[in-house]
Each structure stands twice: as C-alpha cells, then as structure tokens.
Motif scaffolding. Structure first.
Motif, mmCIF file in Angstrom:
data_model
loop_
_atom_site.group_PDB
_atom_site.id
_atom_site.type_symbol
_atom_site.label_atom_id
_atom_site.label_comp_id
_atom_site.label_asym_id
_atom_site.label_seq_id
_atom_site.Cartn_x
_atom_site.Cartn_y
_atom_site.Cartn_z
ATOM 1 N N SER A 1 0.820 -1.218 0.000
ATOM 2 C CA SER A 1 0.000 0.000 0.000
ATOM 3 C C SER A 1 0.851 1.264 0.000
ATOM 4 O O SER A 1 0.428 2.308 -0.480
ATOM 5 C CB SER A 1 -0.943 -0.003 1.213
ATOM 6 O OG SER A 1 -0.216 0.041 2.416
ATOM 7 N N TYR A 2 2.068 1.185 0.549
ATOM 8 C CA TYR A 2 2.969 2.331 0.561
ATOM 9 C C TYR A 2 3.816 2.418 -0.713
ATOM 10 O O TYR A 2 4.605 3.340 -0.873
ATOM 11 C CB TYR A 2 3.911 2.262 1.761
ATOM 12 C CG TYR A 2 3.259 2.559 3.084
ATOM 13 C CD1 TYR A 2 2.005 3.158 3.152
ATOM 14 C CD2 TYR A 2 3.901 2.262 4.289
ATOM 15 C CE1 TYR A 2 1.402 3.435 4.364
ATOM 16 C CE2 TYR A 2 3.311 2.534 5.505
ATOM 17 C CZ TYR A 2 2.063 3.116 5.541
ATOM 18 O OH TYR A 2 1.467 3.392 6.752
ATOM 19 N N GLY A 3 3.665 1.434 -1.593
ATOM 20 C CA GLY A 3 4.418 1.439 -2.829
ATOM 21 C C GLY A 3 5.869 1.021 -2.678
ATOM 22 O O GLY A 3 6.706 1.307 -3.545
ATOM 23 N N LEU A 4 6.187 0.325 -1.586
ATOM 24 C CA LEU A 4 7.558 -0.125 -1.349
ATOM 25 C C LEU A 4 7.747 -1.536 -1.908
ATOM 26 O O LEU A 4 6.788 -2.270 -2.119
ATOM 27 C CB LEU A 4 7.872 -0.113 0.147
ATOM 28 C CG LEU A 4 7.774 1.248 0.838
ATOM 29 C CD1 LEU A 4 7.939 1.109 2.339
ATOM 30 C CD2 LEU A 4 8.841 2.195 0.285
ATOM 31 N N SER A 5 8.985 -1.896 -2.122
ATOM 32 C CA SER A 5 9.280 -3.227 -2.644
ATOM 33 C C SER A 5 8.858 -4.301 -1.645
ATOM 34 O O SER A 5 9.127 -4.167 -0.441
ATOM 35 C CB SER A 5 10.785 -3.353 -2.922
ATOM 36 O OG SER A 5 11.135 -4.700 -3.159
ATOM 37 N N PRO A 6 8.204 -5.344 -2.098
ATOM 38 C CA PRO A 6 7.831 -6.449 -1.202
ATOM 39 C C PRO A 6 9.049 -7.030 -0.485
ATOM 40 O O PRO A 6 8.959 -7.433 0.673
ATOM 41 C CB PRO A 6 7.196 -7.473 -2.137
ATOM 42 C CG PRO A 6 6.711 -6.665 -3.302
ATOM 43 C CD PRO A 6 7.701 -5.567 -3.469
ATOM 44 N N TRP A 7 10.182 -7.068 -1.175
ATOM 45 C CA TRP A 7 11.398 -7.606 -0.579
ATOM 46 C C TRP A 7 11.886 -6.753 0.574
ATOM 47 O O TRP A 7 12.575 -7.257 1.483
ATOM 48 C CB TRP A 7 12.497 -7.767 -1.627
ATOM 49 C CG TRP A 7 12.196 -8.841 -2.615
ATOM 50 C CD1 TRP A 7 11.846 -8.693 -3.918
ATOM 51 C CD2 TRP A 7 12.200 -10.252 -2.360
ATOM 52 N NE1 TRP A 7 11.633 -9.919 -4.501
ATOM 53 C CE2 TRP A 7 11.843 -10.895 -3.569
ATOM 54 C CE3 TRP A 7 12.465 -11.036 -1.241
ATOM 55 C CZ2 TRP A 7 11.747 -12.275 -3.673
ATOM 56 C CZ3 TRP A 7 12.373 -12.417 -1.337
ATOM 57 C CH2 TRP A 7 12.017 -13.013 -2.548
ATOM 58 N N PHE A 8 11.542 -5.483 0.558
ATOM 59 C CA PHE A 8 11.954 -4.595 1.647
ATOM 60 C C PHE A 8 11.286 -5.029 2.956
ATOM 61 O O PHE A 8 11.942 -5.104 4.001
ATOM 62 C CB PHE A 8 11.579 -3.153 1.305
ATOM 63 C CG PHE A 8 12.035 -2.160 2.339
ATOM 64 C CD1 PHE A 8 13.309 -1.621 2.267
ATOM 65 C CD2 PHE A 8 11.198 -1.769 3.366
ATOM 66 C CE1 PHE A 8 13.738 -0.703 3.234
ATOM 67 C CE2 PHE A 8 11.615 -0.869 4.328
ATOM 68 C CZ PHE A 8 12.886 -0.329 4.257
#
Length: 244
Positions: free
Chosen positions: A34-41
């Motif tokens: 939802s925040y647009g961050l990488s899933p891997w992060f």
C-alpha cells in the motif's frame, strides 16, 4: 529434559500470543504494497530487524521519505522498553556465553518476555534450561512473523485495501493479554494507571517520546509503591517480633 523438549515448552507457552500476532504480521506485509515499497523490503526488515512496533514506525517514516536520523532515533525510542526487559532477565542469563546472549537479545520481544518470564517465577525455567525455553519461544515468534509478513505481502498485492481492515487491533488485544496476569498487586495497578494516563496526556510529544516518558513514570510509580509496601511489611514484622 533435553534441549528439544525445553524449546518445545517455550513454543507452547507462546501459542496464545502467536495467534494474536498473526494479523499484525499480515498487516505489516500488506502495508509494504500500500505504501508502494518493494515487497522484498518488508521481507528483509522482518528477517533482520524483527521488531514489530518499530517496523511499523520505520515503514511509515520511510514512506514519508523522512531523514535517516529521524527514522533511527524514532525507532530507537520506541524500542527503549526492551532495556527494561533485558535488565530484568540479566540475572538469569549473565552466566551464558556472550554469543548466546547476543542471540537472545536479537530475539527479545514483548511476547517472548511475557511468555518466558513467568516460567522463571514458577520454576519451570531456571538458569540451566531457561535459555533453551527462551529460544523455543523466540524461534516460534520469528517463524510466525516472517511467514505472516510474506503472506501479508502477497495478500496486499492481491487484495487492495487490506491494510484498512483494522487488523492492528489484534496486537492491542495481545498486549492487554500480556499485562493482565501481572495485575495482582497494588504496585502493578499503580504502574498501569499512571503510565496509561500519562501516555494520553503526553501523546502529542514528537517521535513517540510520550511513550518513553510514560514508561518511566509507570516504572517509577510501581517502584515507589512496591518499596513502600516492603517497608510497611518489615515494620509490621518488627512489631510482631517485639510483641512476642
């Protein structure tokens, strides 16, 4: 009793809080999407940070592009309560090798502390096997947290808006379950009430500083109350001895 059996006891004692933490892990994983961050992060953060509330705070600040010093200082303040847990546990683990204590420090969470600490009180954990029980609790939480983070990442991509389902209430309920067993004496009630009231009054302080100050106030009030009770008990005992 061998190591596996001791670790199993720690894991079993942690089951109620593991269940409460599952929605929280799912929510954290879904927030990355939802925040647009990488899933891997999000996956890497759960694997290498392993600090639920601090991860949520850091994730929000990262999404807002906050400076690194703000992220570090804020998460540091949020996690300062672990110093209290560590100070209480050190008497049980100070004889262990430094490498083992470092591992235990990494795995020190609210839930593991709440699950294992009472076991020392009742004698089901001691200096010989307590670290094994602790590791069983820690590893069970670690596996749950990382698995639910991955599931949350996948679910967040498949189910938009999952982060708005109110899953965070599960952790509130878990924390209520953590503190309830301790509310047996006046000192604990005074600690709870003073910390609760002060956290509301100080909620507007920056960087969650109100939580830290409230924790200090709660501990101080509980300490004063406990010390007063001990003094009164000693005085009564002395009077009884004199009367004899």
């Amino acid at each position: 009793m061998n190591t596996i059996q001791d670790m199993r006891r720690g894991a079993i004692a942690s089951i109620p809080m593991i269940i409460g933490g599952i929605p929280f892990g799912l929510l954290f994983g879904s927030l990355a999407s939802s925040y647009g961050l990488s899933p891997w992060f999000a996956v890497a953060m759960s694997a290498f940070v392993f600090a639920g509330s601090a991860q949520f705070v850091a994730l929000g600040l990262i999404a807002l592009h906050a400076p690194i010093w703000v992220i570090v200082s804020t998460t540091f303040i949020v996690n300062l309560r672990h110093l209290l847990y560590a100070a209480d546990l050190v008497k049980f683990v100070k004889h262990l090798p430094m490498s083992m204590r470092i591992v235990m420090g990494f795995g020190l969470t609210d839930e593991t502390y709440a699950a294992v600490r009472p076991m020392y009180e009742v004698g089901s954990a001691d200096e010989k096997n307590g670290h094994k029980v602790y590791l069983g609790s820690f590893l069970s939480f670690y596996i749950m947290w990382n698995v639910t983070t991955v599931l949350g990442v996948l679910s967040g991509e498949l189910i938009p808006g999952m982060s708005e389902w109110g899953l965070e209430f599960a952790m509130v309920a878990t924390f209520i379950g953590i503190i309830t067993p301790y509310l047996k004496h006046k000192a604990f009630w005074l600690c709870l009430l003073s910390a609760g009231v002060s956290s509301i009054i100080l909620s507007d302080l920056p960087n969650n500083l109100g939580l830290l100050v409230s924790a200090v106030i709660g501990v101080a009030m509980g300490f004063v109350s406990d010390s007063s009770n001990k003094t009164i008990s000693k005085s009564e005992a002395s009077m009884q001895e004199v009367s004899k």
